[in-house]
Write an enzyme that holds these catalytic residues in place. Structure first.
Site, PDB file in Angstrom:
ATOM      1  N   ASP A  37       0.857  -0.993   0.450  1.00 24.66           N
ATOM      2  CA  ASP A  37       0.107  -0.021  -0.134  1.00 24.66           C
ATOM      3  C   ASP A  37       0.969   1.365   0.216  1.00 24.66           C
ATOM      4  OD1 ASP A  37      -1.815   1.559   0.521  1.00 24.66           O
ATOM      5  OD2 ASP A  37      -2.502   1.353   2.631  1.00 24.66           O
ATOM      6  N   HIS A  39      -4.160   4.059   6.603  1.00 21.41           N
ATOM      7  CA  HIS A  39      -2.167   4.012   5.497  1.00 21.41           C
ATOM      8  C   HIS A  39      -1.252   4.081   6.421  1.00 21.41           C
ATOM      9  CE1 HIS A  39      -5.400   3.388   1.516  1.00 21.41           C
ATOM     10  NE2 HIS A  39      -5.900   4.627   2.509  1.00 21.41           N
TER      11      HIS A  39
END
Length: 561
Positions: A205, A377
């Site tokens: 990610d 994130h």
């Protein structure tokens, strides 16, 4: 790795002992995540999400991945694996299942509950396979193992994909919150174990790769959210993603502690929160949540409304409130708490809504002026930590704009991953893992597929260009009664306008240019009505652009005299 200017062609036939990875969305953009894995003649799909439109895409509901490259191979798809339940990872599933309804959908309990409810609206009953962290599952030639990761929604999973060609660890969206609200941390012990086993390709990610350090814990938001509830004199209106269970839990806790009732506003919000409550992912004290119709009769200082619209979506509840066309009328003393991040490309729409709500007298609380949101994130420090414990042979940054993926790649380099083993791809680029080496092999079609009302893929870039032209310059329609023998107008041209500012002199020069163009057409023996209309459009458009620096959409109607 090929230069960005290298023109890629269709990839060759995949090597017999190879694994091909093709992102059909999610690379170079934040959303529309979909990755196709090919091995031994079969396909595995990880996620199938949507991208939300930006201001330059008027009239578009959502944007889908492009299924063109797999459309003639739908029967080869072993399964769709979903990492978590956010729209940018599951929103495209109904559209893929409309092309083949019996593709198995694999995911965790909450993720499957969200997608099943969404599919019900599309009148699709999916074939689902529920898994949980620590479990293994075989999907044809793909051996899957699921790993718990922490994100801004419960039940998120990373996936280890084992094949005879090698193994791939896909993080999905994740972070390393050490004090998560639900107590479910990212399973770094499993990451380390898989690293010891050997990870041939690490898909990571990239969304926060430019952000130094570690992402703040969700629990650190509690004081700021509590402050909103203790200091707001009237109603509190909270906007959030309809799947952001953790944030909504914090809002519910604050409302309960301050004696406020809560109502959910919007179909997706009501649906998802009911699912999360029924499955035990959302703890709602008895009597806290009431029907929207009932809450409207309560005193303002006892009211909390939770709605969608944190990304400025034009049809979402918050945008409609800001425009005054929602049954909730925002007024002086109300507090609007925007409890989500800004997706790149949506900033102008969001700030526009903030300004409108401010003009209505509301106090706006958002991440720019209060600590009311943390990202879901991993930041740079967390990514480096993962690289160091996984020690992958090859790395392919995913999920993010180009700058995010390049920042992620730099982190991989700094932890010792060789340059030749770092692959930065874009949507549609095929990456082949053969004999332990990942390399770009070609490119397949992976354009933007627009959902416009009930139509899918019909709207094009030309369609959007016309819409932008209409919104920016208005429209001019030229009606010409033409003598077919001479190609000349038998009456003065009629100019009909919408949204185009003009006076009595504006079109005189345009009419002269049309007459000249029609005379040339006569000399060239052009008498087809369609071609004459194109000639008139070009003549009027060029004149207005050259003389007035205006670019309306010009249409022409030619009628035989």
């Amino acid at each position: 790795m090929p230069s960005p200017r290298t023109k890629l062609t269709a990839p060759p036939r995949l090597a017999k002992n190879g694994l091909r990875i093709t992102a059909l969305g999610g690379l170079g953009e934040v959303g529309r995540n979909m990755t196709v894995f090919e091995h031994a003649g079969k396909l595995l799909i990880v996620d199938c999400g949507v991208l939300f439109p930006e201001e330059h895409q008027p009239g578009i509901d959502v944007i889908l991945p492009d299924f063109t490259s797999i459309r003639d191979r739908l029967d080869d798809i072993e399964a769709i694996v979903l990492t978590h339940g956010h729209e940018d990872h599951i929103g495209g599933v109904p559209y893929l299942l409309k092309e083949r309804a019996d593709i198995p959908v694999i995911g965790s309990e909450l993720t499957l509950a969200f997608i099943t409810a969404k599919l019900k609206e599309h009148r699709i009953t999916p074939k689902t396979i529920q898994v949980e962290a620590g479990q293994k599952h075989k999907a044809g030639s793909f051996d899957l193992e699921f790993v718990a990761v922490n994100h801004s929604i419960p039940d998120a999973l990373a996936i280890m994909i084992r094949t005879k060609a090698g193994s791939v660890l896909h993080t999905g969206d994740f972070k390393m919150d050490q004090f998560p609200l639900d107590g479910r941390i990212t399973d770094l012990r499993s990451f380390a174990r898989l690293g010891e086993e050997g990870v041939d390709l690490f898909l990571t990610d990239s969304t926060n790769a430019e952000v130094p350090g570690f992402t703040m814990s969700e629990r650190d938001l509690n004081p700021a959210i509590d402050q909103v509830f203790t200091s707001s004199p009237r109603r509190i209106i909270v906007s959030s993603f309809a799947s952001h269970v953790h944030r909504i839990q914090q809002v519910l806790n604050a409302a309960h502690a301050n004696g406020r009732k809560v109502a959910f506003v919007g179909r997706s919000m009501v649906r998802n929160m009911a699912i999360a409550r029924d499955l035990g992912y959302l703890n709602i004290p008895k009597g806290l949540v009431v029907d929207f119709r009932k809450i409207q009769s309560m005193p303002d200082h006892k009211i909390t409304l939770i709605c969608t619209g944190s990304q400025g979506e034009p049809m979402a509840a918050l945008a409609r409130m800001s425009n005054g066309d929602h049954q909730i009328q925002v007024g002086e003393g109300d507090t609007v708490l925007m409890a989500s991040s800004l997706i790149p490309g949506n900033e102008n729409a969001i700030y526009g809504i903030i300004n409108k709500l401010t003009d209505l007298g509301a106090n706006i609380v958002h991440k720019g002026n209060a600590k009311v949101h943390v990202s879901g994130h991993a930041s740079a420090g967390e990514l480096v930590y993962c690289y160091n414990i996984v020690r992958p042979k090859n790395v392919m940054p995913v999920h993010g704009e180009s700058k995010h993926m390049h920042a992620n790649a730099e982190l991989a380099r700094r932890t010792g991953v060789p340059e030749k083993n770092i692959v930065i791809a874009q949507d549609g680029v095929t990456v082949d893992l053969v004999a332990g080496q990942a390399k770009i092999s070609g490119k397949v079609e992976a354009g933007l597929v627009y959902v416009d009302g009930q139509t899918i893929g019909t709207a094009t870039e030309d369609t959007l260009a016309e819409r932008r032209m209409l919104s920016g310059g208005g429209v001019v329609t030229v009606v010409a009664l033409i003598d077919p023998k001479t190609n000349q107008p038998v009456e003065p041209l009629e100019f009909i306008t919408k949204g185009f500012v003009h006076d009595d002199k504006t079109f005189k020069g345009a009419e002269t240019q049309v007459n000249k163009a029609l005379a040339r057409a006569r000399q060239d023996k052009i008498d087809d009505i369609g071609e004459l209309e194109e000639i008139i459009v070009e003549a009027v458009g060029s004149y207005l652009r050259r003389t007035y620096r205006r670019e309306p959409a010009v249409m022409a109607v030619v009628v035989d005299a």
